[in-house]
Design a protein around this motif. Structure first.
Motif, short mmCIF file in Angstrom:
data_model
loop_
_atom_site.label_atom_id
_atom_site.label_comp_id
_atom_site.label_asym_id
_atom_site.label_seq_id
_atom_site.Cartn_x
_atom_site.Cartn_y
_atom_site.Cartn_z
N LEU A 34 -2.67 22.80 -10.97
CA LEU A 34 -3.34 22.47 -9.78
C LEU A 34 -2.59 23.19 -8.76
CD1 LEU A 34 -3.14 18.56 -10.29
CD2 LEU A 34 -5.24 20.23 -10.68
N ALA A 35 -3.30 24.07 -7.85
CA ALA A 35 -2.87 24.66 -6.62
C ALA A 35 -2.53 23.74 -5.43
CB ALA A 35 -4.04 25.64 -6.23
N ALA A 36 -1.64 24.34 -4.70
CA ALA A 36 -1.24 23.36 -3.54
C ALA A 36 -2.51 23.14 -2.80
CB ALA A 36 -0.26 24.28 -2.52
N GLY A 37 -2.44 22.06 -2.23
CA GLY A 37 -4.02 21.75 -1.13
C GLY A 37 -4.93 21.01 -2.22
N THR A 38 -4.44 20.75 -3.71
CA THR A 38 -5.84 19.94 -4.49
C THR A 38 -5.39 18.50 -4.01
OG1 THR A 38 -5.50 21.65 -6.29
CG2 THR A 38 -6.12 19.30 -6.70
N GLU A 39 -6.56 17.87 -4.14
CA GLU A 39 -6.65 16.53 -3.89
C GLU A 39 -6.32 16.01 -5.16
OE1 GLU A 39 -9.06 12.59 -1.83
OE2 GLU A 39 -9.93 14.69 -1.85
N LEU A 40 -5.43 14.88 -5.35
CA LEU A 40 -5.06 14.12 -6.69
C LEU A 40 -6.06 13.19 -6.98
CD1 LEU A 40 -3.42 14.23 -9.18
CD2 LEU A 40 -1.79 12.57 -7.81
N THR A 41 -6.66 13.32 -7.93
CA THR A 41 -7.66 11.89 -8.22
C THR A 41 -7.43 11.48 -9.81
OG1 THR A 41 -9.25 13.67 -9.20
CG2 THR A 41 -9.70 12.77 -6.72
N VAL A 42 -7.81 10.40 -10.06
CA VAL A 42 -7.69 9.63 -11.31
C VAL A 42 -8.94 8.95 -11.54
CG1 VAL A 42 -5.12 9.69 -11.36
CG2 VAL A 42 -6.61 7.54 -10.77
N ASP A 43 -9.52 8.78 -12.91
CA ASP A 43 -10.37 7.99 -13.26
C ASP A 43 -10.00 6.40 -13.34
OD1 ASP A 43 -12.52 6.83 -14.76
OD2 ASP A 43 -12.88 8.20 -16.09
N TRP B 206 0.78 -1.17 -0.01
CA TRP B 206 0.02 0.03 -0.09
C TRP B 206 0.81 1.29 0.07
CZ3 TRP B 206 -5.07 -0.27 -1.34
CH2 TRP B 206 -5.79 0.89 -1.08
N PRO B 207 1.76 1.62 -0.96
CA PRO B 207 2.61 2.78 -1.35
C PRO B 207 1.36 4.02 -1.19
CG PRO B 207 2.28 1.68 -3.41
CD PRO B 207 1.61 0.73 -2.36
N ASP B 208 2.05 5.29 -0.82
CA ASP B 208 1.25 6.67 -1.04
C ASP B 208 0.63 6.64 -2.35
OD1 ASP B 208 2.09 6.72 1.50
OD2 ASP B 208 3.44 8.51 0.93
N GLU B 209 1.09 6.11 -3.55
CA GLU B 209 0.22 6.37 -4.71
C GLU B 209 -1.28 5.85 -4.46
OE1 GLU B 209 3.33 5.40 -4.48
OE2 GLU B 209 4.58 5.95 -6.16
N CYS B 210 -1.33 4.73 -3.71
CA CYS B 210 -2.61 4.14 -3.52
C CYS B 210 -3.72 4.96 -3.00
CB CYS B 210 -2.66 3.01 -2.68
SG CYS B 210 -1.67 1.46 -3.21
N TYR B 211 -3.33 6.25 -2.33
CA TYR B 211 -4.13 7.37 -1.72
C TYR B 211 -4.80 8.21 -2.73
CZ TYR B 211 -2.80 5.59 2.75
OH TYR B 211 -2.60 4.66 3.91
N ILE B 212 -4.42 7.97 -4.12
CA ILE B 212 -5.15 8.92 -5.21
C ILE B 212 -6.47 7.93 -5.42
CG2 ILE B 212 -4.84 9.31 -7.35
CD1 ILE B 212 -1.89 9.16 -7.29
N ASN B 213 -7.33 8.70 -5.17
CA ASN B 213 -8.88 8.69 -5.40
C ASN B 213 -9.45 8.72 -6.56
OD1 ASN B 213 -9.55 7.48 -2.59
ND2 ASN B 213 -9.06 9.54 -1.81
N HIS B 214 -10.63 8.06 -6.82
CA HIS B 214 -11.23 7.98 -8.05
C HIS B 214 -12.16 9.33 -8.16
CE1 HIS B 214 -13.98 7.27 -11.32
NE2 HIS B 214 -14.87 7.40 -10.53
N SER B 215 -12.24 9.81 -9.46
CA SER B 215 -13.11 10.67 -9.91
C SER B 215 -13.47 10.56 -11.31
CB SER B 215 -12.69 12.25 -9.61
OG SER B 215 -13.58 13.08 -10.06
N PHE B 216 -14.82 10.93 -11.93
CA PHE B 216 -15.17 10.89 -13.24
C PHE B 216 -14.63 12.20 -13.73
CE2 PHE B 216 -18.55 7.62 -13.00
CZ PHE B 216 -17.44 6.55 -13.28
#
Length: 150
Positions: A98-107, A71-81
């Motif tokens: 992307l501004a500092a503070g933005t939550e990183l998401t991927v599809d 469970w590396p830190d990359e696994c904390y990238i959550n889903h978004s459409f």
């Protein structure tokens, strides 16, 4: 590997647990995560036949997947459409500035096996998250990447 400074904190996405947040501004098109230390990939049939390999997995190309048993830190990238990052062949690119503070998401549809549904739904839309076929994933992520560099 995650290239910009970041932190893990409670996600802004309902039910998601923790998320990965940027601690610095990131320009559109910048690589945010890149593959490192990948010693092998697994075929989809091999994963299906080996429940002992039931760790976090992600599709890299065609029907080949990597596993993350720790469970590396990359696994904390959550889903978004409507993600902030673009998953393309194992790299994540910033889709916009992307501004500092933005939550990183991927599809997540790019990471799942074709037709496989995630165990949870997209909280914003209420829709199921179902993996794209390889050709659809590659074509759509390639088009999106091309738009970033026009």
């Amino acid at each position: 590997m995650i290239l910009p400074r970041y932190r893990i904190a409670p996600s802004t996405i309902g039910g998601a647990g923790k998320g990965l947040f940027l601690d610095e501004d990131v320009a559109a098109g910048r690589v945010i995560t890149a593959p490192d230390a990948i010693d092998r990939t697994y075929g989809a049939q091999e994963l299906a036949a080996r429940p002992d390999l039931a760790y976090a997995s992600a599709r890299w190309f065609e029907e080949r997947y990597t596993l993350s048993p720790d469970w590396p830190d990359e696994c904390y990238i959550n889903h978004s459409f409507e993600p902030t990052g673009l998953w393309h062949l194992g790299f994540v690119f910033a889709l916009t500035d992307l501004a500092a503070g933005t939550e990183l998401t991927v599809d997540y549809r790019h990471l799942l096996p074709p037709g496989q549904a995630e165990d949870f739904i997209d909280t914003a839309s209420g829709e199921k998250i179902v993996g794209f076929g390889w050709a659809e994933s590659l074509a759509s992520s390639t088009r999106a990447l091309g738009r970033l560099f026009r």
